[in-house]
Motif scaffolding. Structure first.
Motif, PDB file in Angstrom:
ATOM      1  N   GLU A  39      54.468  80.062 -28.433  1.00  0.00           N
ATOM      2  CA  GLU A  39      53.121  80.337 -28.945  1.00  0.00           C
ATOM      3  C   GLU A  39      52.993  79.923 -30.414  1.00  0.00           C
ATOM      4  O   GLU A  39      51.999  79.322 -30.811  1.00  0.00           O
ATOM      5  N   THR A  84      48.925  87.080 -27.802  1.00  0.00           N
ATOM      6  CA  THR A  84      50.132  87.139 -26.968  1.00  0.00           C
ATOM      7  C   THR A  84      51.337  87.547 -27.801  1.00  0.00           C
ATOM      8  O   THR A  84      52.142  88.367 -27.376  1.00  0.00           O
ATOM      9  N   GLU A  94      51.132  91.276 -28.569  1.00  0.00           N
ATOM     10  CA  GLU A  94      51.405  92.081 -27.378  1.00  0.00           C
ATOM     11  C   GLU A  94      52.890  92.114 -27.042  1.00  0.00           C
ATOM     12  O   GLU A  94      53.459  93.174 -26.771  1.00  0.00           O
TER      13      GLU A  94
END
Length: 137
Positions: free
Chosen positions: A55, A106, A109
């Motif tokens: 990411e 993301t 999280e």
């Protein structure tokens, strides 16, 4: 488990062009580097670490390439901690921790779910930044 900040004597640095193919290269390098240090792909921390790494590198490729022709990934580990940083020379600094919405959702999280941390550090000249991630082993 360690308390406080742990020394991370194991280090490896990878510099790659800010291009889509670098996401895969960063993941493969992470897998090989951590395996050499005794943290293989089956370790429960590796899946979350590779997801976060992907990411962050993807974010640099998408948003920083215009200002940063390359990015650097620093891999590190200690007895109880796996860490890595993604550095680019784009001046945008997204804040202290990844926001729960937007492109870093993301990351936020997964860090919350796995007890990890995130630190964003500006370059001394303000022209870039590093996003440091730590995850417990």
């Amino acid at each position: 488990m360690s308390s406080g900040r742990e020394p991370m004597p194991l280090r490896h640095v990878l510099t790659v062009p800010t291009r889509p193919a670098s996401v895969r290269l960063a993941r493969e390098t992470a897998e090989m580097t951590y395996a050499e240090w005794g943290i293989d792909a089956s370790h429960p921390t590796m899946g979350p670490a590779l997801l976060i790494l992907s990411e962050l590198v993807t974010n640099s490729v998408r948003h920083a390439a215009v200002a940063s022709p390359s990015l650097t990934v620093t891999f590190a580990a200690g007895e109880y901690t796996l860490a890595f940083a993604v550095h680019d020379r784009h001046p945008y600094h997204p804040g202290v921790v990844p926001a729960p919405t937007g492109g870093l959702a993301t990351v936020a999280e997964v860090l919350t779910e796995h007890g990890g941390t995130c630190a964003l550090r500006r370059d001394a000249d303000g022209g870039g930044k590093s996003v440091w991630i730590t995850l417990p082993l």
